[in-house]
Design an enzyme around this catalytic site. Structure first.
Site, PDB file in Angstrom:
ATOM      1  N   HIS A 156     -10.715  -2.649  11.649  1.00 32.51           N
ATOM      2  CA  HIS A 156      -9.610  -3.459  11.116  1.00 32.51           C
ATOM      3  C   HIS A 156      -9.329  -4.597  12.101  1.00 32.51           C
ATOM      4  CE1 HIS A 156      -5.162  -3.319   9.542  1.00 32.51           C
ATOM      5  NE2 HIS A 156      -5.888  -4.177   8.865  1.00 32.51           N
ATOM      6  N   ARG A 172       2.109 -12.219  -0.523  1.00 32.75           N
ATOM      7  CA  ARG A 172       0.770 -12.531  -0.019  1.00 32.75           C
ATOM      8  C   ARG A 172       0.215 -13.824  -0.589  1.00 32.75           C
ATOM      9  NH1 ARG A 172      -1.537  -8.549   3.694  1.00 32.75           N
ATOM     10  NH2 ARG A 172       0.097  -6.992   3.774  1.00 32.75           N
ATOM     11  N   GLY A 190      -3.851  -4.178  -1.703  1.00 32.67           N
ATOM     12  CA  GLY A 190      -4.405  -3.142  -0.829  1.00 32.67           C
ATOM     13  C   GLY A 190      -4.770  -1.868  -1.581  1.00 32.67           C
ATOM     14  N   TYR A 243      -1.290  -3.681  -6.843  1.00 30.98           N
ATOM     15  CA  TYR A 243      -1.143  -4.381  -5.559  1.00 30.98           C
ATOM     16  C   TYR A 243      -2.479  -4.433  -4.798  1.00 30.98           C
ATOM     17  CZ  TYR A 243      -0.203  -5.294  -0.717  1.00 30.98           C
ATOM     18  OH  TYR A 243      -0.275  -5.825   0.546  1.00 30.98           O
ATOM     19  N   ASP A 257      -9.416  -9.936   9.008  1.00 34.72           N
ATOM     20  CA  ASP A 257      -8.918  -8.602   8.674  1.00 34.72           C
ATOM     21  C   ASP A 257      -9.916  -7.475   8.939  1.00 34.72           C
ATOM     22  OD1 ASP A 257      -6.654  -7.141   7.634  1.00 34.72           O
ATOM     23  OD2 ASP A 257      -7.840  -6.719   5.856  1.00 34.72           O
ATOM     24  N   ARG A 282       0.843  -1.185   0.000  1.00 29.04           N
ATOM     25  CA  ARG A 282       0.000   0.000   0.000  1.00 29.04           C
ATOM     26  C   ARG A 282       0.882   1.240   0.000  1.00 29.04           C
ATOM     27  NH1 ARG A 282      -1.854   0.610   4.421  1.00 29.04           N
ATOM     28  NH2 ARG A 282      -1.295  -1.303   5.497  1.00 29.04           N
ATOM     29  N   ASN A 293      -2.744 -14.614  11.706  1.00 25.60           N
ATOM     30  CA  ASN A 293      -2.244 -15.709  12.544  1.00 25.60           C
ATOM     31  C   ASN A 293      -3.140 -15.963  13.745  1.00 25.60           C
ATOM     32  OD1 ASN A 293       0.603 -17.019  11.980  1.00 25.60           O
ATOM     33  ND2 ASN A 293       0.564 -14.984  11.075  1.00 25.60           N
ATOM     34  N   LYS A 328      -9.649  -2.674   1.734  1.00 26.97           N
ATOM     35  CA  LYS A 328      -9.351  -1.553   2.623  1.00 26.97           C
ATOM     36  C   LYS A 328     -10.083  -0.277   2.184  1.00 26.97           C
ATOM     37  CE  LYS A 328      -6.108  -4.009   4.784  1.00 26.97           C
ATOM     38  NZ  LYS A 328      -6.077  -4.481   6.143  1.00 26.97           N
ATOM     39  N   SER A 362      -1.472  -3.612  10.084  1.00 29.15           N
ATOM     40  CA  SER A 362      -1.094  -4.544   9.025  1.00 29.15           C
ATOM     41  C   SER A 362       0.218  -5.241   9.349  1.00 29.15           C
ATOM     42  CB  SER A 362      -0.958  -3.795   7.702  1.00 29.15           C
ATOM     43  OG  SER A 362      -2.214  -3.301   7.320  1.00 29.15           O
ATOM     44  N   GLY A 368       0.609 -20.234  18.285  1.00 25.46           N
ATOM     45  CA  GLY A 368      -0.333 -21.102  19.006  1.00 25.46           C
ATOM     46  C   GLY A 368      -0.311 -20.887  20.512  1.00 25.46           C
ATOM     47  N   CYS A 418       0.827  -7.395  11.699  1.00 21.24           N
ATOM     48  CA  CYS A 418       1.098  -7.506  13.133  1.00 21.24           C
ATOM     49  C   CYS A 418       0.341  -8.674  13.774  1.00 21.24           C
ATOM     50  CB  CYS A 418       0.760  -6.208  13.840  1.00 21.24           C
ATOM     51  SG  CYS A 418       1.882  -4.872  13.396  1.00 21.24           S
TER      52      CYS A 418
HETATM   53  P1  GDP Z   1      -1.788  -9.362   9.685  1.00 24.03           P
HETATM   54  O1  GDP Z   1      -1.296  -8.610   8.496  1.00 24.03           O
HETATM   55  O2  GDP Z   1      -2.162  -8.445  10.817  1.00 24.03           O
HETATM   56  O3  GDP Z   1      -2.851 -10.332   9.352  1.00 24.03           O
HETATM   57  O4  GDP Z   1      -0.530 -10.191  10.262  1.00 24.03           O
HETATM   58  P2  GDP Z   1      -0.122 -11.731  10.073  1.00 24.03           P
HETATM   59  O5  GDP Z   1      -0.902 -12.637  10.945  1.00 24.03           O
HETATM   60  O6  GDP Z   1      -0.105 -12.048   8.625  1.00 24.03           O
HETATM   61  O7  GDP Z   1       1.359 -11.704  10.643  1.00 24.03           O
HETATM   62  C1  GDP Z   1       2.329 -10.796  10.171  1.00 24.03           C
HETATM   63  C2  GDP Z   1       3.703 -11.251  10.588  1.00 24.03           C
HETATM   64  O8  GDP Z   1       3.763 -11.325  12.024  1.00 24.03           O
HETATM   65  C3  GDP Z   1       4.037 -12.639  10.073  1.00 24.03           C
HETATM   66  O9  GDP Z   1       5.380 -12.643   9.662  1.00 24.03           O
HETATM   67  C4  GDP Z   1       3.864 -13.526  11.283  1.00 24.03           C
HETATM   68  O10 GDP Z   1       4.703 -14.640  11.260  1.00 24.03           O
HETATM   69  C5  GDP Z   1       4.200 -12.606  12.446  1.00 24.03           C
HETATM   70  N1  GDP Z   1       3.468 -12.995  13.674  1.00 24.03           N
HETATM   71  C6  GDP Z   1       2.134 -13.207  13.787  1.00 24.03           C
HETATM   72  N2  GDP Z   1       1.808 -13.607  15.038  1.00 24.03           N
HETATM   73  C7  GDP Z   1       2.973 -13.631  15.745  1.00 24.03           C
HETATM   74  C8  GDP Z   1       3.300 -13.966  17.105  1.00 24.03           C
HETATM   75  O11 GDP Z   1       2.453 -14.323  17.917  1.00 24.03           O
HETATM   76  N3  GDP Z   1       4.620 -13.857  17.465  1.00 24.03           N
HETATM   77  C9  GDP Z   1       5.583 -13.459  16.567  1.00 24.03           C
HETATM   78  N4  GDP Z   1       6.843 -13.378  16.995  1.00 24.03           N
HETATM   79  N5  GDP Z   1       5.310 -13.156  15.280  1.00 24.03           N
HETATM   80  C10 GDP Z   1       4.021 -13.234  14.865  1.00 24.03           C
HETATM   81  P1  PGA Z   2      -2.998  -6.219   5.755  1.00 18.36           P
HETATM   82  O1  PGA Z   2      -3.870  -5.709   4.555  1.00 18.36           O
HETATM   83  O2  PGA Z   2      -1.602  -5.772   5.505  1.00 18.36           O
HETATM   84  O3  PGA Z   2      -3.614  -5.563   6.955  1.00 18.36           O
HETATM   85  O4  PGA Z   2      -3.147  -7.716   5.778  1.00 18.36           O
HETATM   86  C1  PGA Z   2      -3.597  -5.843   3.228  1.00 18.36           C
HETATM   87  C2  PGA Z   2      -3.040  -4.591   2.614  1.00 18.36           C
HETATM   88  O5  PGA Z   2      -3.793  -3.629   2.486  1.00 18.36           O
HETATM   89  O6  PGA Z   2      -1.856  -4.592   2.251  1.00 18.36           O
HETATM   90 MN    MN Z   3      -3.756 -10.419   7.449  1.00 13.31          MN
END
Ligand code: GDP
Ligand code: PGA
Ligand code: MN
Length: 614
Positions: free
Chosen positions: A255, A395, A228, A226, A302, A86, A283, A235, A277, A522, A279
């Site tokens: 979000h 992605r 986003g 891209y 999301d 983005r 997961n 978004k 994003s 987990g 963070c």
């Molecule tokens: P989203 O964009 O908010 O959905 O974030 P994601 O779930 O795709 O995670 C983004 C990055 O953070 C990835 O590289 C994950 O491996 C990492 N990540 C997610 N959860 C955790 C966690 O509990 N601990 C750590 N150290 N990294 C995490």
């Molecule tokens: P995210 O959203 O990074 O919060 O998963 C997708 C994007 O807009 O790039």
């Molecule tokens: Mn995500």
């Protein structure tokens, strides 16, 4: 068939239009006149159409078909290296009044911006096909379906939108029957082709415009392919435009992921989580609990739309139908639920690496690193290479229905009752693993002052701490202070007894040696267990100036080995760190000006006083 040379663009756009919705026909014709595409295709959303467009993109070199035995019906795309995320500095909220966009957004006068866009889009689809994608965010049989129509010159966008949202003929039929309002959303990669000019695999333009007109409820996106920036239902609509609709119609567009958690006693709770994003939303949404007897099911990863229900509770739905997840770090050991969904196929990968046997790979997917790959730029890659094989913001785009742990309630347009909200970010210091806010208003303060280190999900520097209210900083369609006031107003309507509890979480705090203090993934189920036990009034906590933090014994650590120092580092509320933090918050709140709700300021004063007394 009319002859292209003699018909107007408008006539061409309408000759096969499968709708009699006059206003829609007129708008599509207008955009065709402006952008001058070679052809116009109304997207029906069928499997045949998907297969045909995918074949075309394979022939054009945009998509690589993956090995059918490993990733059935799946493709890899590789973007222009300058079009990978983005672009927040090119994203605009063009409200009539500048103050309505607020200090967190880029603003331009709508008339001036329309002039710029008219120039940019004039002839921008020449040599290409304009696709008309009717879509709905949320359920088609919702009480008040939220329709949109995206016009795009990218078939990659059509395929991705089919995964991410409900699209196609049935949506168009219902929208047309109801003569319903839809969000008009125009997207062009901004790379017209002159007669005879050869196309590139990933057309885009070095000038990008991601523009929202909140009063018109319209979206214009130029120059980027891209996700986003280009999948306008996500978004751009479901957060930026929807946040404005939500302000005007008394709901909230957020979000957030949605997770259903069931305890060993069989009691279920619904928890949302707002993290910036990259963070950890996806997961956590797909968590595989490591503690015995706890079951997790997902509703979304999301975006969450929240409404006060008739019985005084908050109800939440996920308006999307797919994942657009960060690939790196998603692996068999960290997120097996995501991996199972992804490997069922029907997915589009962008900027990941290719294995020699026709599969995909990214950092963290498997513990073992392949001996040889083709990296996202198309170069040979070995473990000795100095750059990552997959782009850090690569992605996967995968249908949510392929998730084994999908909650039944995902299919219910009425959604589920919300029990707790987690606000989180990526902070190496200061923010404990989990903190329960003192009450709803204190929770709003925590959300309003949420912070995180920047990630690769947006272009620009990575690792800089910035405030990100409710994890909505890049997604607010209006003034940030008015947005906080809207939260306060909406929660005022809910039954105070039924308001969700608010928690601040941080999976990313570092220990004294610089490693992660908490194992995460987990194991975050242990934090969720504590949250649920707090809801049930059963778990112990230590009161600190920022709220209730688990006492070390209150976290269930059965079966894992977290060193006592790590636990201490993960949970501590450090007065020195907070002295600095409170200064940063002071500065942040000062930027809101008049529109900051008085309550937020008051609750911050109370927080500082608690530190002074401690
Ligand atoms: P989203 O964009 O908010 O959905 O974030 P994601 O779930 O795709 O995670 C983004 C990055 O953070 C990835 O590289 C994950 O491996 C990492 N990540 C997610 N959860 C955790 C966690 O509990 N601990 C750590 N150290 N990294 C995490
Ligand atoms: P995210 O959203 O990074 O919060 O998963 C997708 C994007 O807009 O790039
Ligand atoms: Mn995500």
């Amino acid at each position: 068939m009319a002859d292209n040379a003699t018909t107007s663009f408008a006539d061409r756009a309408l000759q096969d239009a499968p709708t009699d919705y006059a206003q829609l026909r007129e708008w599509v014709a207008q955009v065709a006149e402006l952008t001058q595409p070679d052809a116009v295709q109304w997207v029906d959303g069928s499997e045949e159409e998907y297969a045909r467009l995918a074949d075309e993109l394979v022939a054009a070199g945009t998509l690589t078909r993956l090995a059918e035995d490993k990733f059935p019906n799946s493709f890899a795309a590789f973007s222009d290296p300058a079009d990978v995320a983005r672009v927040e500095d090119r994203t605009f909220i063009c409200s009539e009044k500048e103050e309505d966009a607020g200090f967190t957004n880029n603003w331009m006068d709508p008339e001036k911006m329309h002039g710029i866009l008219d120039d940019a889009f004039a002839g921008s689809m020449r040599g290409r096909t304009m696709y008309v994608i009717p879509f709905v965010m949320g359920h088609l049989d919702a009480e008040d379906p939220k329709y949109g129509v995206e016009l795009t010159d990218s078939a990659y966008v059509v395929l991705s939108m089919r995964i991410m949202a409900r699209i196609g003929q049935d949506v168009l039929d219902k929208m047309s029957r109801e003569q319903a309002f839809y969000v008009p959303a125009v997207h062009s990669v901004g790379a017209p082709l002159e007669p005879g000019q050869e196309d590139v695999p990933w057309p885009c333009n070095s000038t990008k415009w991601i523009v929202h007109f909140p009063e018109e409820r319209s979206i214009w996106s130029f120059g980027s392919g891209y996700g986003g920036n280009a999948l306008l239902g996500k978004k751009c609509y479901a957060l930026r435009i929807a946040s404005v609709m939500a302000r005007d119609e008394a709901w909230l567009a957020e979000h957030m992921l949605i997770l259903k958690l069931t305890s060993p006693e069989g009691r279920s709770y619904h928890i949302t989580g707002a993290f910036p994003s990259a963070c950890g939303k996806t997961n956590l949404a797909l968590i595989d609990p490591t503690i015995e007897g706890w079951k997790a099911e997902t509703l979304g990863d999301d975006i969450t739309w929240i409404r006060a229900g008739k019985d005084g509770e908050f109800r939440v739905i996920n308006p999307e139908t797919g994942y657009f997840g960060v690939a790196p770090g998603t692996g068999w050991s960290t997120n097996p639920n995501a991996m199972r969904a992804i490997t069922k196929g029907n997915s589009i990968f962008t900027n990941v690496a290719l294995t020699d046997d026709g599969g995909v790979w990214w950092e963290g997917m498997t513990d073992e690193v392949p001996e040889h790959l083709t990296d996202w730029r198309g170069n040979d890659w070995t473990p000795a290479s100095e750059t990552p094989a997959a782009h850090p913001n690569s992605r996967f785009c995968t249908p949510i229905e392929q998730t084994d742990m999908l909650a039944d309630e995902y299919h219910d347009p009425k959604g589920v009752k919300l029990d707790a909200i987690l606000f989180g970010g990526r902070r190496k210091t200061t923010i404990p693993l989990v903190t329960e806010s003192f009450d709803w208003e204190d929770g709003i303060l925590k959300a309003a002052t949420l912070s995180s280190e920047t990630t690769a999900a947006a272009a620009g520097a990575v690792g800089v701490v910035r405030r990100d209210p409710m994890a909505m900083l890049p997604f607010l369609g209006y003034d940030a202070g008015d947005y906080l006031a809207h939260w306060v107003e909406e929660s005022g309507k809910a039954d105070p007894e039924k308001l969700p509890r608010i928690y601040l979480v941080n999976w990313f705090r570092r220990n004294r040696d610089g490693g992660f203090a908490w194992p995460g993934f987990g194991e975050n189920s242990r934090v969720l267990k504590w949250v649920v036990e707090r809801l049930e009034g059963r778990a112990d906590a230590v009161e600190t100036p920022i709220g209730h933090v688990p006492s070390p014994e209150a976290l269930d650590l059965t079966g894992i080995d977290v060193p006592a120092e790590d636990l201490e580092d993960a949970l501590k509320v450090d007065a020195e760190e907070w002295a600095k933090e409170n200064e940063l918050i002071e500065e942040w709140l000062g930027r809101f000006g008049e529109s900051l709700p008085a309550m937020v300021r008051e609750r911050f004063e109370a927080q500082k006083e608690r530190f002074a007394r401690a």
